[in-house]
Scaffold this active site. Structure first.
Site, PDB file in Angstrom:
ATOM      1  CB  CYS A 152     -11.679   9.871  18.209  1.00  0.00           C
ATOM      2  SG  CYS A 152      -9.962   9.995  17.680  1.00  0.00           S
TER       3      CYS A 152
ATOM      4  CB  VAL B 114      -7.127   8.045  22.551  1.00  0.00           C
ATOM      5  CG1 VAL B 114      -7.117   7.708  24.016  1.00  0.00           C
ATOM      6  CG2 VAL B 114      -7.888   9.340  22.300  1.00  0.00           C
TER       7      VAL B 114
END
Length: 211
Positions: free
Chosen positions: A19, A59
């Site tokens: 990510c 997140v």
């Protein structure tokens, strides 16, 4: 909300294993040399701890004792102030504002293209590649003008940019023809030992660190 017993150290980061936003925060932590607990999670199936701590279940999420922070920009700036050495933002307000604005542009213009390529349909991914290449081409003069992204020293803006540049091969996005400045920029960042520490095992396989 207090951290759960699962979190043993003072600082814990909930992070996905591939990510750009999570990688951004891990790069800040690595640049600061901060020790922390890393909890890798599947954003599509967040663990109960994360659900309890973060109302968005998103997140990156950072926990420091009773403090819970989320959103990469908030977490990154907090870490830079909480651990001031080495500083990752200039001292003068004008330069700080300029880098904050550049980072905001990355969040709004660049990151969605990466996410479209990684998680979108074929047409969305193709459109994301086209747009990301356009953004890279337009940014070449900036990388020719400065050693780092809009700055002479590494900053929080580089922590946001470098994870995108690292992923270009796996995203199927080639550098523009006059993109040597971008290639040189990537080499400077990627050779830093802190960058290697910021990578998850999955991210490490997205590219190859220079020897």
């Amino acid at each position: 909300m207090a951290a759960s017993p699962r979190m043993r150290n003072a600082l814990t980061l909930f992070s996905a294993n591939d990510c750009v936003l999570c990688h951004r925060v891990r790069l800040v932590l690595a640049a600061k040399g901060v020790t922390y607990d890393l909890i890798e999670v599947d954003p599509q199936n967040p663990p109960e701890d994360l659900i309890d701590l973060n109302p968005y279940h998103s997140v990156p999420t950072l926990v420091e004792r009773d403090l819970v922070l989320y959103a990469a920009s908030v977490v990154s700036e907090y870490l830079d102030e909480r651990y001031p050495h080495p500083p990752l933002m200039p001292v003068d307000p004008l330069s700080r504002a300029r880098l904050r604005l550049a980072t905001l542009r990355l969040e709004h213009d660049w990151v969605p293209q990466v996410q479209a390529i990684q998680m979108g349909t074929k047409s969305q991914a193709d459109a994301g590649r086209k747009r990301l290449r356009e953004l890279l081409t337009a940014s070449v003069p900036l990388f020719k003008a400065f050693k780092f992204f809009l700055n002479t020293e590494m900053s929080l803006a580089d922590c946001a940019m470098a994870p995108i540049i690292w992923r270009l091969p796996s995203l199927g996005v080639a550098l523009p023809k006059d993109g040597k400045a971008l290639e040189d920029y990537g080499s400077r960042i990627f050779r830093n030992p802190g960058f290697a520490r910021s990578l998850t095992e999955q991210e490490r396989r997205l590219n190859e660190l220079p020897g």
